[in-house]
Design a protein around this motif. Structure first.
Motif, PDB file in Angstrom:
ATOM      1  N   ILE A 186       0.838  -1.223   0.207  1.00  0.00           N
ATOM      2  CA  ILE A 186       0.048  -0.140   0.046  1.00  0.00           C
ATOM      3  C   ILE A 186       0.790   1.256  -0.018  1.00  0.00           C
ATOM      4  O   ILE A 186       0.808   2.201  -0.740  1.00  0.00           O
ATOM      5  N   GLY A 187       1.915   1.315   0.786  1.00  0.00           N
ATOM      6  CA  GLY A 187       2.857   2.484   0.975  1.00  0.00           C
ATOM      7  C   GLY A 187       3.526   2.708  -0.360  1.00  0.00           C
ATOM      8  O   GLY A 187       3.398   3.881  -0.719  1.00  0.00           O
ATOM      9  N   LEU A 188       3.850   1.508  -1.022  1.00  0.00           N
ATOM     10  CA  LEU A 188       4.751   1.899  -1.946  1.00  0.00           C
ATOM     11  C   LEU A 188       4.233   2.284  -3.377  1.00  0.00           C
ATOM     12  O   LEU A 188       4.180   3.222  -4.158  1.00  0.00           O
ATOM     13  N   GLU A 189       2.935   1.589  -3.570  1.00  0.00           N
ATOM     14  CA  GLU A 189       1.813   2.230  -4.698  1.00  0.00           C
ATOM     15  C   GLU A 189       1.375   3.591  -4.459  1.00  0.00           C
ATOM     16  O   GLU A 189       1.374   4.311  -5.359  1.00  0.00           O
ATOM     17  N   LEU A 190       0.724   3.963  -3.234  1.00  0.00           N
ATOM     18  CA  LEU A 190       0.514   5.331  -3.113  1.00  0.00           C
ATOM     19  C   LEU A 190       1.583   6.203  -3.060  1.00  0.00           C
ATOM     20  O   LEU A 190       1.616   7.579  -3.408  1.00  0.00           O
ATOM     21  N   GLY A 191       2.834   6.000  -2.489  1.00  0.00           N
ATOM     22  CA  GLY A 191       3.793   6.853  -2.596  1.00  0.00           C
ATOM     23  C   GLY A 191       4.234   6.976  -4.158  1.00  0.00           C
ATOM     24  O   GLY A 191       4.723   8.154  -4.492  1.00  0.00           O
ATOM     25  N   GLN A 192       4.314   5.964  -5.046  1.00  0.00           N
ATOM     26  CA  GLN A 192       4.590   6.354  -6.502  1.00  0.00           C
ATOM     27  C   GLN A 192       3.435   6.768  -6.998  1.00  0.00           C
ATOM     28  O   GLN A 192       4.110   7.971  -7.871  1.00  0.00           O
ATOM     29  N   SER A 217      15.169 -11.032  -3.704  1.00  0.00           N
ATOM     30  CA  SER A 217      15.295 -10.366  -5.092  1.00  0.00           C
ATOM     31  C   SER A 217      14.583  -9.409  -5.772  1.00  0.00           C
ATOM     32  O   SER A 217      14.963  -8.405  -6.509  1.00  0.00           O
ATOM     33  N   LEU A 218      13.229  -9.532  -5.458  1.00  0.00           N
ATOM     34  CA  LEU A 218      12.031  -8.609  -5.892  1.00  0.00           C
ATOM     35  C   LEU A 218      12.208  -7.424  -5.156  1.00  0.00           C
ATOM     36  O   LEU A 218      12.461  -6.114  -5.660  1.00  0.00           O
ATOM     37  N   SER A 219      12.440  -7.428  -3.654  1.00  0.00           N
ATOM     38  CA  SER A 219      12.714  -6.279  -2.985  1.00  0.00           C
ATOM     39  C   SER A 219      13.802  -5.383  -3.396  1.00  0.00           C
ATOM     40  O   SER A 219      13.747  -4.124  -3.612  1.00  0.00           O
ATOM     41  N   LYS A 220      14.912  -6.195  -3.658  1.00  0.00           N
ATOM     42  CA  LYS A 220      16.142  -5.600  -4.040  1.00  0.00           C
ATOM     43  C   LYS A 220      16.039  -4.616  -5.454  1.00  0.00           C
ATOM     44  O   LYS A 220      16.434  -3.527  -5.637  1.00  0.00           O
ATOM     45  N   GLU A 221      15.210  -5.513  -6.344  1.00  0.00           N
ATOM     46  CA  GLU A 221      15.127  -4.848  -7.547  1.00  0.00           C
ATOM     47  C   GLU A 221      14.304  -3.513  -7.595  1.00  0.00           C
ATOM     48  O   GLU A 221      14.584  -2.588  -8.269  1.00  0.00           O
ATOM     49  N   LEU A 222      13.032  -3.588  -6.866  1.00  0.00           N
ATOM     50  CA  LEU A 222      12.110  -2.602  -7.116  1.00  0.00           C
ATOM     51  C   LEU A 222      12.774  -1.429  -6.294  1.00  0.00           C
ATOM     52  O   LEU A 222      12.432  -0.404  -6.540  1.00  0.00           O
ATOM     53  N   THR A 223      13.797  -1.773  -5.062  1.00  0.00           N
ATOM     54  CA  THR A 223      14.272  -0.650  -4.276  1.00  0.00           C
ATOM     55  C   THR A 223      15.143   0.178  -5.380  1.00  0.00           C
ATOM     56  O   THR A 223      15.240   1.447  -5.326  1.00  0.00           O
ATOM     57  N   PRO A 356       7.924  -0.398 -12.454  1.00  0.00           N
ATOM     58  CA  PRO A 356       7.418  -1.928 -12.638  1.00  0.00           C
ATOM     59  C   PRO A 356       6.561  -2.397 -11.693  1.00  0.00           C
ATOM     60  O   PRO A 356       6.848  -2.237 -10.605  1.00  0.00           O
ATOM     61  N   GLU A 357       5.652  -3.500 -12.194  1.00  0.00           N
ATOM     62  CA  GLU A 357       4.837  -3.935 -11.302  1.00  0.00           C
ATOM     63  C   GLU A 357       5.721  -5.145 -10.750  1.00  0.00           C
ATOM     64  O   GLU A 357       6.773  -5.743 -11.375  1.00  0.00           O
ATOM     65  N   ALA A 417       7.018  -4.792 -16.428  1.00  0.00           N
ATOM     66  CA  ALA A 417       5.947  -4.461 -17.161  1.00  0.00           C
ATOM     67  C   ALA A 417       4.766  -5.472 -17.384  1.00  0.00           C
ATOM     68  O   ALA A 417       5.106  -6.596 -17.984  1.00  0.00           O
ATOM     69  N   ARG A 418       3.548  -5.294 -16.952  1.00  0.00           N
ATOM     70  CA  ARG A 418       2.350  -6.312 -16.924  1.00  0.00           C
ATOM     71  C   ARG A 418       2.664  -7.437 -16.233  1.00  0.00           C
ATOM     72  O   ARG A 418       1.805  -8.518 -16.611  1.00  0.00           O
ATOM     73  N   VAL A 419       3.501  -7.588 -15.238  1.00  0.00           N
ATOM     74  CA  VAL A 419       3.740  -8.957 -14.712  1.00  0.00           C
ATOM     75  C   VAL A 419       2.568  -9.164 -13.906  1.00  0.00           C
ATOM     76  O   VAL A 419       2.237 -10.378 -13.431  1.00  0.00           O
ATOM     77  N   ALA A 420       1.519  -8.162 -13.444  1.00  0.00           N
ATOM     78  CA  ALA A 420       0.639  -8.602 -12.790  1.00  0.00           C
ATOM     79  C   ALA A 420      -0.568  -9.525 -13.354  1.00  0.00           C
ATOM     80  O   ALA A 420      -1.223 -10.241 -12.923  1.00  0.00           O
TER      81      ALA A 420
END
Length: 468
Positions: A186-192, A217-223, A356-357, A417-420
């Protein structure tokens, strides 16, 4: 007194889906909702409105930063019209909630407006906004009352400057500096959203990574990607006070060395998760037990300790996800009808709708290591795809974890992109216990983002990706 085969309390994704499935199976069904509109948190102040703002802010960012590269020249200044952006979001919400009303009508489900509370195990009082009480008889009841934003005990939410996600979805201005407490979804989505619109954004997180619980690895990449977008992070910081002085809010926190640091901004978004919502249900009157975390206790069939009462969604154990609640709603309805449905909770996907998602299903590397499972990894970067280069969405990767001996896919983790939408391929494969080789031998349309899944599967099978 009206009597029903099933009464559902709460009309969020779990509740309304459960009601529809009960009606489809021939049960006389009623649904109780205390708010004026159906759809619960997800449709009104959660999933749907947040995606509307994410899309709107994405369009704005593209116009400001990327249109020129695409050969689209805009004369004059590109400006944010917050009033229109919020109005469009409200329109999207209204379309969806009206859709739920239509589905209730179509399936002959009685909608009871008001707060539902147990009188006893088979009778429920419904109190409307004017205080009028109606009692209905329920042969079976499904509790689907969801969750509310959680906070920290020392934070006083004034809902003006110190806000939750609910207020963040209807701000009338773009903050100068939004401080987000919590580095979860929630924080990351609304922060973005607000970073794109021009705010300075700082994320303060207690853990040493964002997205705790997902593969590291996901946390690291998105950070890395969000830092590139100028989002600031204060990880391993323990918030200890939040105070407001006029339009300025100050946070005091201890960093990982135990030293006090302060952050000041004009808005603080408290996004430290959600709590089960059972207020007003009067569970004691029905004899329904709750656990130490305030959740309704249920067995493997989502039945409470009271034989005719079930509970689903955010109010019970497990991930607080709309689609998990929907599956549970269907499962309970079918159990009531004597069928034998099943949910594999390991295969409930998780998604973060930043850009990116981020999406994942199955086991993380950390979980496999902890369990002592021998596994192999196939990973493929989005930047190596023609489709990603064409759309300028080159951040991220697809990672497939497969059993070292059997090659069965144990987990799939994606940023891009579009991984959701792409994660559904992984869920399908894993539902059928596919191997990495099975996926690698499937034809994937070219050029698509989905080719990254095939390439990661090739990398996991025998380390032979074609395009890397």
């Amino acid at each position: 007194m009206d009597s029903y085969d099933v009464v559902v309390i709460g009309s969020g994704p779990g509740g309304y889906v459960a009601a529809i499935r009960c009606a489809q199976l021939g049960m006389k069904t009623a649904i109780i909702e205390k708010y004026p509109t159906l759809g619960g948190t997800c449709l009104n102040v959660g999933c749907i409105p947040s995606k509307a703002l994410l899309d709107s802010s994405h369009h704005y960012e593209d116009a400001v930063k990327h249109f020129g590269t695409h050969g689209i020249d805009i004369d004059g200044e590109v400006k944010v019209n917050m009033e229109q952006m919020i109005a469009r979001k409200a329109q999207v919400v209204e379309q969806n909630t009206k859709g739920i009303e239509f589905l209730m009508d179509k399936n002959n489900i009685t909608v009871l407006q008001g707060v539902g509370s147990f009188k006893d195990a088979t009778h429920i009082n419904v109190t409307d906004s004017e205080g009028n009480v109606t009692t209905v008889e329920a042969k079976k009841t499904i509790i689907a009352t969801g969750s509310k934003p959680a906070s920290l005990p020392f934070i006083e939410l004034d809902k003006e400057r110190i806000i939750t996600s609910t207020e963040a979805l209807k701000l009338s201005e773009v903050p100068k500096h939004m401080i987000v407490i919590g580095g979860g979804v929630i924080g990351l989505e609304l922060g973005q959203v607000y970073k794109r619109l021009g705010a300075q954004v700082t994320v303060v997180e207690y853990m040493d990574t964002i997205l705790p619980g997902m593969d590291k690895s996901l946390s690291k990449e998105l950070t890395k990607v969000l830092k590139k977008q100028k989002v600031k992070f204060a990880l391993s910081h323990k918030v200890k006070s939040v105070t407001r002085n006029g339009d300025e809010v100050t946070i005091l926190a201890d960093d990982k060395k135990g030293q006090e640091v302060s952050f000041s901004g004009d808005y603080v978004l408290v996004a430290v998760g959600r709590r089960p919502y059972t207020d007003g249900l009067n569970l004691e009157a029905a004899g329904v037990k709750m656990d130490e975390r305030g959740r309704v206790e249920v067995d493997n069939h989502l039945k409470t300790n009271v034989d005719n009462i079930y509970a689903i969604g955010d109010v019970v154990k497990g991930a607080m996800l709309a689609h998990k609640a929907e599956e549970e709603g269907v499962m309970v309805a079918e159990l009531m009808a004597g069928q034998k449905p099943h949910i594999d909770y390991n295969l409930i996907p998780g998604v973060v709708y930043t850009w990116p998602e981020v999406a994942a299903v199955g086991k993380t590397e950390e979980q496999l290591k902890e369990a002592g499972v021998a596994y192999k990894v196939g990973q493929f970067p989005m930047r190596a795809l023609g489709r990603s280069r064409a759309s300028m969405d080159t951040d991220g990767f697809v990672k497939i974890l497969a059993d070292e001996k059997t090659d069965e896919v144990l987990g799939v983790h994606m940023v891009g992109a579009r991984v959701a939408d792409l994660i559904a391929e992984a869920v399908t494969a894993m539902e059928f216990r596919a191997s990495a080789e099975d996926i690698s031998r499937m034809s994937h349309a070219h050029p698509t983002y989905a080719e990254a899944v095939k390439e990661a599967a090739l990398a996991a099978t025998d380390n032979r990706p074609i395009h890397m």
